[in-house]
Design a protein around this motif. Sequence first.
Motif, PDB file in Angstrom:
ATOM      1  N   ASP A  39       0.057   6.211 -13.187  1.00 53.56           N
ATOM      2  CA  ASP A  39       0.245   6.540 -14.607  1.00 53.56           C
ATOM      3  C   ASP A  39       1.675   6.353 -15.107  1.00 53.56           C
ATOM      4  N   THR A  40       2.598   5.918 -14.216  1.00 53.46           N
ATOM      5  CA  THR A  40       3.990   5.751 -14.624  1.00 53.46           C
ATOM      6  C   THR A  40       4.623   4.572 -13.891  1.00 53.46           C
ATOM      7  N   LYS A  59      11.241   5.436 -17.715  1.00 52.84           N
ATOM      8  CA  LYS A  59       9.840   5.561 -17.341  1.00 52.84           C
ATOM      9  C   LYS A  59       8.935   4.996 -18.433  1.00 52.84           C
ATOM     10  N   ILE A  60       7.969   4.202 -18.007  1.00 55.76           N
ATOM     11  CA  ILE A  60       6.986   3.637 -18.929  1.00 55.76           C
ATOM     12  C   ILE A  60       5.626   4.253 -18.612  1.00 55.76           C
ATOM     13  N   PHE A  83       6.187   0.998  -9.455  1.00 52.22           N
ATOM     14  CA  PHE A  83       5.234   2.077  -9.680  1.00 52.22           C
ATOM     15  C   PHE A  83       5.776   3.382  -9.096  1.00 52.22           C
ATOM     16  N   GLN A  84       5.718   4.431  -9.895  1.00 50.22           N
ATOM     17  CA  GLN A  84       6.277   5.718  -9.486  1.00 50.22           C
ATOM     18  C   GLN A  84       5.606   6.249  -8.217  1.00 50.22           C
ATOM     19  N   LYS A  89       6.230   7.611  -2.341  1.00 52.84           N
ATOM     20  CA  LYS A  89       5.781   7.487  -0.957  1.00 52.84           C
ATOM     21  C   LYS A  89       6.853   6.861  -0.065  1.00 52.84           C
ATOM     22  N   GLY A  90       7.913   6.325  -0.683  1.00 51.82           N
ATOM     23  CA  GLY A  90       9.015   5.742   0.086  1.00 51.82           C
ATOM     24  C   GLY A  90       8.830   4.292   0.455  1.00 51.82           C
ATOM     25  N   SER A  91       7.785   3.648  -0.060  1.00 50.88           N
ATOM     26  CA  SER A  91       7.551   2.227   0.215  1.00 50.88           C
ATOM     27  C   SER A  91       6.984   1.593  -1.048  1.00 50.88           C
TER      28      SER A  91
END
Length: 426
Positions: A39-40, A59-60, A83-84, A89-91
């Motif tokens: 969603d972001t 942020k979009i 993607f946020q 998640k760090g990747s």
Amino acid sequence: MRNYCILLCTIFLYGQVVIAQKNHSVCILQGVVKNRTSDTIYIRKSTQDLRAFLENPIKIPVKNGAFTYQLPFTETEAFELIFQDELEKGSWSPIHFFPYSGRVAFELYPQKDWLNNRVEGGVLNKSYVTFRSDNQRKFQAAKNNLYQTRDSLIRVNAFETEAYQQIFKDLRQLKPDDQDGRVPLYQKSEEMEKTGARYTDLAKQLYVNPFDSLMREEYHWKYQYLTQHISLSSYYSLWTDVMRVAKDNRIVAQYIRELFPVFKKKFPGHIYTKSIEQQLNGLQKVAVGNSFLDVKAFTLDGDTMQLSKAITGKITLIDFWGSWCGPCIAKMRLVKPLYERFKNKGFVIVGIAREFQSLAAVKNRIAIENYVWQNLFDIDDKLNVWNKYGINNGVGMMVVVDQQGKIVAIDPKANELEALLIKTLE
């Protein structure tokens, strides 16, 4: 007379607005997101340091699988959509694009289907997509075959040596924040990587050596392609190699040195030109046997100081670190006992911290670690100290110089530094 002055001021201010408008453009970003619930989306300049970016990201929002955003820009360079949920998640796998005074359309897929992403709009985006497509068409099949070979070796435990695997078994036993325990293990893994001791003989024969050969072929093709397609999109490809590859790959570094003057002449004032110049200068000059680079940095009092003022004819360890850099702090904990042992014999340390927005964290860390030596810093890369030393977005570096200012070691381990100090000062 008064009305005349008002008229002049009005004309001047109008002229300034016109100039600002000429230097300021807007790109319309419109996209659809398929087969994912994200969603972001974050937007970032590729040249922006990740830590600085995360302090205040743009942020979009994604609503009903679609997004739109008006992106103001003053200089054409590569941007990234991230993607946020991937970032958290760090990747993450960024989607690159080049803004222009028009519309860029995106069709974005889940991370596992990253190759299906589509970016359309503008000449630079088209040329960048063409370059990537040509590269994949020529080399991706061969890479995939080698990846399958690698995975087969991993399944039968014939890819990495037992000694290398033991390092990561030991790492898994440590607590997540135990940087003191991690540093020597990371150093050992890096040493095995450099010497080839990481891989089994079978892995070297079936995967490592063929993959290295394929990469040499790919870089040769790539720099022929870039030579024939001089544009800002190809300049971005060269810039990424400077930032990520040149330090550890002599062949790529030579390709860059040969081609960079062509791009520099074409784009003399571009941000890539300045950045590449600094990195190449650092890579060339920061070497054992050369004199240290005399840079200016801030003091904790807000003044500036030349590094040479802190190096006073003694054996000096220049520690490039940051309050955010756990490995840097852990490495210094291994060095600190040597400082206590040799400080009265002619050994000094000068810290140069890279910080963002505020000095609160670095001041707190200096107090916790009891760094009693000279501490300098650069905030938000205002003085580009790290970049001038060729560190860019790395995790710090230690440089040891002798009494004459010559570099005698780069990133020595604690035992190597101890041997050097014993030989020099005892």
